[in-house]
Design a protein around this motif. Structure first.
Motif, short mmCIF file in Angstrom:
data_model
loop_
_atom_site.label_atom_id
_atom_site.label_comp_id
_atom_site.label_asym_id
_atom_site.label_seq_id
_atom_site.Cartn_x
_atom_site.Cartn_y
_atom_site.Cartn_z
N ALA A 259 0.93 -1.23 0.18
CA ALA A 259 -0.14 0.01 -0.09
C ALA A 259 0.95 1.43 0.05
O ALA A 259 1.20 1.69 0.86
N LYS A 260 0.98 1.85 -1.08
CA LYS A 260 2.23 3.05 -1.33
C LYS A 260 1.74 4.03 -0.54
O LYS A 260 2.94 4.76 -0.04
N SER A 261 0.69 4.39 0.06
CA SER A 261 0.46 5.51 1.05
C SER A 261 0.35 5.23 2.39
O SER A 261 0.49 6.07 3.27
N ALA A 262 1.08 3.95 2.63
CA ALA A 262 1.32 3.61 4.11
C ALA A 262 2.62 4.17 4.52
O ALA A 262 3.58 3.56 3.90
N THR A 263 2.49 4.88 5.47
CA THR A 263 3.98 5.13 5.99
C THR A 263 4.34 4.89 7.20
O THR A 263 3.61 3.59 7.66
N GLY A 264 5.10 5.06 8.17
CA GLY A 264 5.60 4.46 9.42
C GLY A 264 4.43 3.70 10.61
O GLY A 264 3.49 4.54 10.57
N ASN A 265 4.98 2.87 10.99
CA ASN A 265 4.06 2.46 12.32
C ASN A 265 4.33 3.29 13.51
O ASN A 265 5.16 4.30 13.60
N LEU A 266 3.24 3.25 14.42
CA LEU A 266 3.57 3.97 15.55
C LEU A 266 4.85 3.50 16.20
O LEU A 266 5.06 2.42 16.31
N ALA A 267 5.52 4.62 16.85
CA ALA A 267 7.07 4.11 17.25
C ALA A 267 6.66 3.56 18.66
O ALA A 267 6.02 4.50 19.42
N THR A 268 7.28 2.67 19.14
CA THR A 268 7.25 2.23 20.47
C THR A 268 7.72 2.90 21.44
O THR A 268 7.02 3.25 22.65
N GLU A 269 8.54 3.90 21.32
CA GLU A 269 9.10 4.82 22.25
C GLU A 269 7.93 6.10 22.47
O GLU A 269 7.85 6.29 23.75
N ASP A 270 7.44 6.40 21.46
CA ASP A 270 6.25 7.48 21.57
C ASP A 270 5.20 6.87 22.41
O ASP A 270 4.58 7.37 23.27
N LEU A 271 4.87 5.52 22.05
CA LEU A 271 3.88 5.05 22.79
C LEU A 271 4.20 4.72 24.23
O LEU A 271 3.48 4.82 25.25
N VAL A 272 5.53 4.25 24.60
CA VAL A 272 5.63 4.21 26.01
C VAL A 272 5.84 5.56 26.72
O VAL A 272 5.37 5.42 27.78
N TRP A 273 6.35 6.66 26.03
CA TRP A 273 6.21 7.93 26.66
C TRP A 273 4.72 8.23 27.20
O TRP A 273 4.65 8.61 28.17
N MET A 274 4.05 8.15 26.25
CA MET A 274 2.35 8.26 26.47
C MET A 274 2.01 7.58 27.72
O MET A 274 1.42 7.93 28.72
N LEU A 275 2.06 6.30 27.62
CA LEU A 275 1.55 5.20 28.59
C LEU A 275 2.33 5.47 29.80
O LEU A 275 1.51 5.46 31.10
N GLN A 276 3.64 5.75 30.27
CA GLN A 276 4.15 6.12 31.23
C GLN A 276 3.56 7.46 31.76
O GLN A 276 3.26 7.54 33.28
N GLY A 277 3.35 8.43 31.03
CA GLY A 277 2.71 9.54 31.59
C GLY A 277 1.06 9.49 32.01
O GLY A 277 0.91 10.28 33.07
N LEU A 278 0.58 8.31 31.60
CA LEU A 278 -0.67 8.02 32.03
C LEU A 278 -0.85 7.22 33.31
O LEU A 278 -1.73 6.77 33.61
N GLY A 279 0.58 6.88 33.65
CA GLY A 279 0.66 5.76 34.77
C GLY A 279 0.06 4.32 34.14
O GLY A 279 -0.15 3.50 34.90
N VAL A 280 0.35 3.97 33.01
CA VAL A 280 -0.20 2.63 32.32
C VAL A 280 1.17 1.87 32.60
O VAL A 280 2.23 2.17 31.67
N GLU A 281 1.21 0.67 33.05
CA GLU A 281 2.44 -0.13 33.20
C GLU A 281 2.54 -0.77 31.67
O GLU A 281 1.84 -1.08 31.26
N THR A 282 3.77 -0.97 31.29
CA THR A 282 4.22 -1.80 30.15
C THR A 282 5.46 -2.62 30.16
O THR A 282 5.61 -3.42 29.51
N GLY A 283 6.22 -2.44 31.58
CA GLY A 283 7.36 -3.40 31.64
C GLY A 283 8.56 -3.02 30.89
O GLY A 283 9.54 -3.53 30.88
N VAL A 284 8.53 -1.81 29.93
CA VAL A 284 9.60 -1.57 29.05
C VAL A 284 10.54 -0.45 29.74
O VAL A 284 9.73 0.76 30.39
N ASP A 285 11.69 -0.60 29.46
CA ASP A 285 12.63 0.33 30.08
C ASP A 285 12.73 1.24 28.87
O ASP A 285 13.54 1.06 27.82
N LEU A 286 12.32 2.67 29.04
CA LEU A 286 12.61 3.54 27.94
C LEU A 286 13.90 3.93 27.46
O LEU A 286 14.24 4.02 26.17
N GLY A 287 14.86 3.88 28.37
CA GLY A 287 16.22 4.29 28.12
C GLY A 287 16.87 3.48 27.25
O GLY A 287 17.44 3.62 26.14
N ARG A 288 16.79 2.00 27.73
CA ARG A 288 16.92 1.04 26.99
C ARG A 288 16.54 0.74 25.62
O ARG A 288 17.23 0.30 24.45
#
Length: 317
Positions: A259-288
């Motif tokens: 699908a030529k008009s499809a661009t990049g996926n949601l970045a995992t780092e952006d997702l983790v940043w948002m979820l951490q700000g919302l207090g939602v656990e992911t188990g992911v170390d953002l720095g790593r």
């Protein structure tokens, strides 16, 4: 070495306490690269993602090399990930388009597989060279045999919100194909916004329609592309409707080769940043995680498109 900052935490009512991130970078991300990434780099990428705390990392695809040459090394890669030097305690799903792909995956011990379907006829033809009906017929023995082997089966459903050839996609059409995929025996269904045209209200409407149609939202995941910058807003809308599994790609890698008009996926780092700000656990170390995406960006020869990686990186962009 990157040291990530952390967002201030302000929880919102109505969100899940924990979200499982289904990391798709090594498969969905790297299959969209023009260059062939060496198998050693792919294996190290998966190990680094696991070390960052991701518990589900989609490893590769057992498709014919003619169609996706970037993943032609699946037989060489997968044993590196499941052997003594591979990450432990991590699910390593693989894509299997048909019975031949399933045979290859099961022969290597895969017990977490996915099939890839479409809501729309145009994309089914472009991606699978079949109609929607024919693709479901093809998937039936794949799912049956995978379940008999004790595998967990995910169903990907593309073009749930819009199609580059057909335009807007009717909600009832998505509900119909989603129910049929689940009826085949899929344990989980990932709803794909393949060209990134969804908005938060649209997401809510679709999830409500699916719920009304008898689809349990605990069996759903969401897969958003960030074409119009809506992926995080759409994710938040899905979380408010009870979805607790979100697909994302480290560094925002990926798109869709069909699908030529499809661009990049949601970045995992952006997702983790948002979820951490919302207090939602992911188990992911953002720095790593950021360090991992910087490492991969170096190997791809370009900066990461992830806004969080760029904001928190100590490298000059």
């Amino acid at each position: 070495m990157t040291t990530a900052g952390l967002p201030m935490t302000f929880p919102l009512d109505g969100l899940p306490a924990r979200v499982r991130i289904h990391e798709v970078g090594p498969r969905d991300g790297l299959q969209n690269e023009r260059a062939i990434v060496p198998v050693e780099v792919k294996a190290e990428f998966v190990r680094r993602l696991a070390d960052a705390g991701l518990t589900t990392v989609e490893a590769t695809s057992f498709v014919h090399p003619k169609w996706v040459p970037q993943l032609a090394d699946a037989e060489e890669l997968y044993p590196r990930l499941t052997g003594p030097d591979g990450p432990s305690g991590v699910r390593l799903p693989v894509l299997v388009p048909n019975e031949r792909g399933l045979d290859r995956a099961l022969a290597l011990g895969a017990r977490d597989v996915a099939v890839f379907g479409s809501v729309t006829e145009s994309f089914a033809k472009a991606n699978l060279n079949r109609t929607v009906e024919e693709s479901l017929t093809m998937f039936a023995p794949v799912v049956d045999r995978a379940k008999e082997a004790g595998a967990h089966v995910r169903g990907y459903l593309s073009m749930c919100f819009g199609d580059p050839w057909e335009g807007p996609v009717a909600l009832d059409r998505v509900v119909d194909v989603a129910r049929r995929l689940l009826d085949l025996g899929c344990d989980e269904l990932s709803l794909g916004d393949t060209i990134g045209v969804a908005t938060a209200g649209h997401v809510g409407a679709l999830l409500t329609a699916l719920d009304d149609g008898g689809v349990d939202n605990t069996r759903l995941a969401v897969h958003f592309h960030d074409t119009y910058g809506q992926a995080l807003a759409n994710t938040l809308a899905a979380l408010r409707h009870g979805v607790t599994t979100v697909d994302a790609s480290a560094g925002g890698l990926g798109g869709c080769p069909y699908a030529k008009s499809a661009t990049g996926n949601l970045a995992t780092e952006d997702l983790v940043w948002m979820l951490q700000g919302l207090g939602v656990e992911t188990g992911v170390d953002l720095g790593r995680l950021i360090a991992t995406s910087e490492w991969m960006a170096d190997r791809l020869g370009r900066p990461s498109p992830s806004r969080t990686v760029r904001a928190l990186s100590h490298k000059e962009q």
